[in-house]
Structures are given as C-alpha cells and as structure tokens.
Design a protein around this motif. Structure first.
Motif, PDB file in Angstrom:
ATOM      1  N   LEU A  25      62.852 -12.625  -2.906  1.00  0.00           N
ATOM      2  CA  LEU A  25      63.566 -13.505  -3.623  1.00  0.00           C
ATOM      3  C   LEU A  25      63.504 -14.696  -2.608  1.00  0.00           C
ATOM      4  O   LEU A  25      63.570 -14.613  -1.496  1.00  0.00           O
ATOM      5  CB  LEU A  25      65.142 -12.895  -3.360  1.00  0.00           C
ATOM      6  CG  LEU A  25      66.078 -13.970  -3.563  1.00  0.00           C
ATOM      7  CD1 LEU A  25      66.380 -14.227  -5.208  1.00  0.00           C
ATOM      8  CD2 LEU A  25      67.527 -13.338  -3.354  1.00  0.00           C
ATOM      9  N   VAL A  26      63.396 -15.923  -3.464  1.00  0.00           N
ATOM     10  CA  VAL A  26      63.291 -17.325  -3.030  1.00  0.00           C
ATOM     11  C   VAL A  26      64.372 -18.227  -3.363  1.00  0.00           C
ATOM     12  O   VAL A  26      64.495 -18.188  -4.423  1.00  0.00           O
ATOM     13  CB  VAL A  26      62.059 -17.909  -3.038  1.00  0.00           C
ATOM     14  CG1 VAL A  26      61.839 -19.366  -2.341  1.00  0.00           C
ATOM     15  CG2 VAL A  26      60.654 -17.186  -2.756  1.00  0.00           C
ATOM     16  N   ARG A  27      65.050 -18.540  -2.404  1.00  0.00           N
ATOM     17  CA  ARG A  27      66.209 -19.553  -2.845  1.00  0.00           C
ATOM     18  C   ARG A  27      65.889 -20.884  -2.339  1.00  0.00           C
ATOM     19  O   ARG A  27      65.516 -21.320  -1.107  1.00  0.00           O
ATOM     20  CB  ARG A  27      67.557 -19.358  -2.104  1.00  0.00           C
ATOM     21  CG  ARG A  27      68.127 -17.760  -2.474  1.00  0.00           C
ATOM     22  CD  ARG A  27      69.264 -17.419  -1.802  1.00  0.00           C
ATOM     23  NE  ARG A  27      70.247 -18.483  -1.653  1.00  0.00           N
ATOM     24  CZ  ARG A  27      70.947 -18.862  -0.613  1.00  0.00           C
ATOM     25  NH1 ARG A  27      70.545 -18.371   0.512  1.00  0.00           N
ATOM     26  NH2 ARG A  27      71.852 -19.754  -0.407  1.00  0.00           N
ATOM     27  N   TYR A  28      66.075 -21.972  -3.182  1.00  0.00           N
ATOM     28  CA  TYR A  28      65.809 -23.189  -3.141  1.00  0.00           C
ATOM     29  C   TYR A  28      67.104 -24.191  -3.364  1.00  0.00           C
ATOM     30  O   TYR A  28      67.772 -24.004  -4.270  1.00  0.00           O
ATOM     31  CB  TYR A  28      64.543 -23.753  -3.895  1.00  0.00           C
ATOM     32  CG  TYR A  28      63.090 -23.405  -3.430  1.00  0.00           C
ATOM     33  CD1 TYR A  28      62.639 -23.810  -2.287  1.00  0.00           C
ATOM     34  CD2 TYR A  28      62.393 -22.648  -4.481  1.00  0.00           C
ATOM     35  CE1 TYR A  28      61.517 -23.514  -1.946  1.00  0.00           C
ATOM     36  CE2 TYR A  28      61.136 -21.980  -3.855  1.00  0.00           C
ATOM     37  CZ  TYR A  28      60.641 -22.486  -2.790  1.00  0.00           C
ATOM     38  OH  TYR A  28      59.306 -22.065  -2.382  1.00  0.00           O
ATOM     39  N   ALA A  29      67.077 -25.367  -2.736  1.00  0.00           N
ATOM     40  CA  ALA A  29      68.049 -26.353  -2.949  1.00  0.00           C
ATOM     41  C   ALA A  29      67.240 -27.598  -3.748  1.00  0.00           C
ATOM     42  O   ALA A  29      66.728 -28.351  -2.940  1.00  0.00           O
ATOM     43  CB  ALA A  29      68.934 -26.877  -1.733  1.00  0.00           C
ATOM     44  N   PRO A  30      67.380 -27.878  -5.110  1.00  0.00           N
ATOM     45  CA  PRO A  30      66.555 -28.879  -5.797  1.00  0.00           C
ATOM     46  C   PRO A  30      66.839 -30.156  -5.369  1.00  0.00           C
ATOM     47  O   PRO A  30      65.923 -31.178  -5.607  1.00  0.00           O
ATOM     48  CB  PRO A  30      66.617 -28.434  -7.181  1.00  0.00           C
ATOM     49  CG  PRO A  30      67.338 -26.951  -7.342  1.00  0.00           C
ATOM     50  CD  PRO A  30      68.100 -26.587  -5.961  1.00  0.00           C
ATOM     51  N   LYS A  31      68.160 -30.256  -4.993  1.00  0.00           N
ATOM     52  CA  LYS A  31      68.547 -31.790  -4.970  1.00  0.00           C
ATOM     53  C   LYS A  31      68.374 -32.185  -3.357  1.00  0.00           C
ATOM     54  O   LYS A  31      68.346 -33.649  -3.075  1.00  0.00           O
ATOM     55  CB  LYS A  31      70.193 -31.906  -5.128  1.00  0.00           C
ATOM     56  CG  LYS A  31      70.449 -31.791  -6.587  1.00  0.00           C
ATOM     57  CD  LYS A  31      72.019 -31.771  -6.985  1.00  0.00           C
ATOM     58  CE  LYS A  31      72.221 -31.581  -8.332  1.00  0.00           C
ATOM     59  NZ  LYS A  31      73.855 -31.882  -8.559  1.00  0.00           N
ATOM     60  N   GLU A  32      67.933 -31.222  -2.486  1.00  0.00           N
ATOM     61  CA  GLU A  32      67.499 -31.660  -0.975  1.00  0.00           C
ATOM     62  C   GLU A  32      66.210 -31.334  -0.821  1.00  0.00           C
ATOM     63  O   GLU A  32      65.501 -30.513  -1.133  1.00  0.00           O
ATOM     64  CB  GLU A  32      68.565 -30.522  -0.179  1.00  0.00           C
ATOM     65  CG  GLU A  32      69.992 -30.800  -0.425  1.00  0.00           C
ATOM     66  CD  GLU A  32      70.751 -29.746   0.522  1.00  0.00           C
ATOM     67  OE1 GLU A  32      70.272 -29.800   1.722  1.00  0.00           O
ATOM     68  OE2 GLU A  32      71.605 -29.286  -0.011  1.00  0.00           O
ATOM     69  N   THR A  33      65.569 -32.387  -0.163  1.00  0.00           N
ATOM     70  CA  THR A  33      64.033 -32.372  -0.098  1.00  0.00           C
ATOM     71  C   THR A  33      64.031 -31.827   1.370  1.00  0.00           C
ATOM     72  O   THR A  33      64.939 -31.791   2.187  1.00  0.00           O
ATOM     73  CB  THR A  33      63.715 -33.719  -0.122  1.00  0.00           C
ATOM     74  OG1 THR A  33      64.172 -34.693   1.074  1.00  0.00           O
ATOM     75  CG2 THR A  33      63.915 -34.528  -1.316  1.00  0.00           C
ATOM     76  N   SER A  34      62.813 -30.966   1.614  1.00  0.00           N
ATOM     77  CA  SER A  34      62.556 -30.551   2.918  1.00  0.00           C
ATOM     78  C   SER A  34      62.285 -31.882   4.065  1.00  0.00           C
ATOM     79  O   SER A  34      62.806 -31.691   5.203  1.00  0.00           O
ATOM     80  CB  SER A  34      61.159 -29.719   2.901  1.00  0.00           C
ATOM     81  OG  SER A  34      60.197 -30.702   2.346  1.00  0.00           O
ATOM     82  N   GLU A  35      61.970 -33.199   3.504  1.00  0.00           N
ATOM     83  CA  GLU A  35      61.981 -33.947   4.569  1.00  0.00           C
ATOM     84  C   GLU A  35      63.286 -34.448   5.115  1.00  0.00           C
ATOM     85  O   GLU A  35      63.339 -34.779   6.278  1.00  0.00           O
ATOM     86  CB  GLU A  35      61.162 -35.243   3.982  1.00  0.00           C
ATOM     87  CG  GLU A  35      59.865 -35.198   3.619  1.00  0.00           C
ATOM     88  CD  GLU A  35      59.530 -34.257   2.383  1.00  0.00           C
ATOM     89  OE1 GLU A  35      58.179 -34.231   1.887  1.00  0.00           O
ATOM     90  OE2 GLU A  35      60.513 -34.126   1.349  1.00  0.00           O
ATOM     91  N   LYS A  36      64.276 -34.514   4.314  1.00  0.00           N
ATOM     92  CA  LYS A  36      65.511 -34.782   4.522  1.00  0.00           C
ATOM     93  C   LYS A  36      65.822 -33.660   5.462  1.00  0.00           C
ATOM     94  O   LYS A  36      66.725 -33.825   6.513  1.00  0.00           O
ATOM     95  CB  LYS A  36      66.513 -34.705   3.388  1.00  0.00           C
ATOM     96  CG  LYS A  36      67.976 -34.851   3.757  1.00  0.00           C
ATOM     97  CD  LYS A  36      68.832 -34.904   2.770  1.00  0.00           C
ATOM     98  CE  LYS A  36      70.258 -35.111   2.848  1.00  0.00           C
ATOM     99  NZ  LYS A  36      71.216 -35.026   1.758  1.00  0.00           N
ATOM    100  N   ALA A  37      65.778 -32.496   5.383  1.00  0.00           N
ATOM    101  CA  ALA A  37      66.252 -31.269   6.296  1.00  0.00           C
ATOM    102  C   ALA A  37      65.513 -31.546   7.529  1.00  0.00           C
ATOM    103  O   ALA A  37      66.132 -30.916   8.634  1.00  0.00           O
ATOM    104  CB  ALA A  37      65.777 -30.067   5.493  1.00  0.00           C
TER     105      ALA A  37
END
Length: 231
Positions: A217-229
């Motif tokens: 199971l993989v959960r992603y936040a499409p509206k948030e980029t990894s660069e922002k995180a």
C-alpha cells in the motif's frame, strides 16, 4: 460557500497497472487484510463514489461490510452506511443493479441530457442531480460540500480517477499494488492519458508505504510536492 470534501482515490492495481482483466469475472487484486483496510476507509468516509460503467461491469453493493464499523458510525451520529454516489453522463443506468438495493441513500450525478433518463429508470431508488451540459466534477464536489460531506472516497473506475486527478481535485491516493501481472493491453488501467498538474516532472509527496500481506500500500498527496515537503 461550503467547503469541498477531502477527496481520497482508492485503487488496487496489478504490477503492470491494470485494475481488472478482460475476463467476464471480476479480478480480485487485494487480499483479505487489504479488503478489510478498504472497509475501514469506507467506514471513515461520508460518501463513496463509483462510476456507472464500473457498476455495470462489476455490479457491486459498495457497503461497509463490518457490522461493528456500522455500529460505530451510528454511535457517532452518522448513518450506518456512507452516501453512495455514482456518475453517468448519459443517464444510462439500470434499476436492477445491486448498488441501489443495499445500504443507505444513493445519489446520481448526470448531465442535463441524461437526467430525465436516469430519473425515469430509477424512480425513488436514488436522487438524480444534473451538473449542467457536461459532467463538472468541481460542481459535483461543491454540491457534496453543501450536503455536509467532509470526506469522499472514490473507488473508480479509470475514467473517474483520471478526471479527479487530472483536474487537481484529489487530495490523497491509496494505491494497493498486487503481486501479479495482467499482461493484456486491453485491460482497464488506473489512469488514462490526460494533462496532469505539473506534468511528468512533478513528484507527489509520499505519505506512507507499507506491506499488507503480499500487497504493498502506497499513499500519496497529489497536491503536495516532495520538494515542498523537503523545505
């Protein structure tokens, strides 16, 4: 103005990205523990959405199966079952589908041209709402927000997932990857060709990754980029 619901896309795929094969029977991609996880997500949601094409293909009841979870919903002041929602541009629905005859309230979103047909066929089985000349998913979310829906779980199919994700309307993706390969180019996929926000260079933020038996199971936040995180 009412706040739009939090939109969660839930899907299980094969290793090669198929959500089903091309045989008449439904391909079961998840295992028992992952199906139970999905049941919990349904219980945590205020509404569950599925496209009319997927209902036609799979004829699901789309319920919270756990009696305990239904009881907990009632104790929390909610209906035993989430609102069941489907989308059809044409209004071509059948009254004998299991979807209409199990669970709680049902809602059909359609177009101006499809509303009369859907209402004629369904009668009192569901409320029919038109979104205008075309299916407007933003308007759909606005209407659900006015109805007090805070979390919408979207269970497909591929055209529905593609619409929500390509239009920047999805807040979270639950992607369960099963250890099998379908290998059929005609098999339906999780997503179709579209212009997605940010294109191929935009990396979504990873929320979680874990194994559930032989499923990942993989959960992603499409509206948030990894660069922002990372900042």
């Amino acid at each position: 103005m009412s706040q739009r619901p939090y939109v969660l896309l839930s899907v299980a795929t094969s290793v090669d990205g198929a959500i089903d094969d091309t045989t008449p029977s439904r391909l079961l991609l998840s295992n028992a523990d992952d199906f139970d996880r999905v049941d919990q997500v349904r219980a945590d949601s205020d509404a569950i959405l599925i496209g009319a094409g997927t209902i036609r293909a799979d004829n699901p009841r789309l319920l919270v199966n756990s009696e305990q979870r239904r009881t907990e919903r009632v104790r929390a002041g909610k209906p035993a079952f989430p609102l069941k929602v489907t989308v059809t541009a044409s209004g071509d629905v059948e009254p004998d589908w299991k979807f209409w005859h199990h669970g709680g309230e049902k809602l059909v979103y359609t177009t101006d041209s499809g509303a009369a047909l859907a209402a004629e066929r369904l009668g009192e089985l569901a409320e029919v709402v038109t979104l205008g000349p075309n299916v407007d998913f933003g308007a759909l979310l606005d209407d659900l927000g006015k109805r007090g829906i805070q979390q919408l779980m979207v269970e497909g199919g591929g055209q529905i997932h593609t619409a929500f994700l390509s239009q920047g309307l999805a807040d979270e993706i639950h992607l369960a990857i099963a250890p099998l390969v379908v290998g059929d180019a005609k098999a339906p996929r999780f997503l179709g060709p579209a212009e997605y926000p940010g294109g191929s260079t935009r990396r979504m933020r990873l929320l979680d990754a874990r194994t559930i038996g032989d499923v990942v199971l993989v959960r992603y936040a499409p509206k948030e980029t990894s660069e922002k995180a990372e900042r």
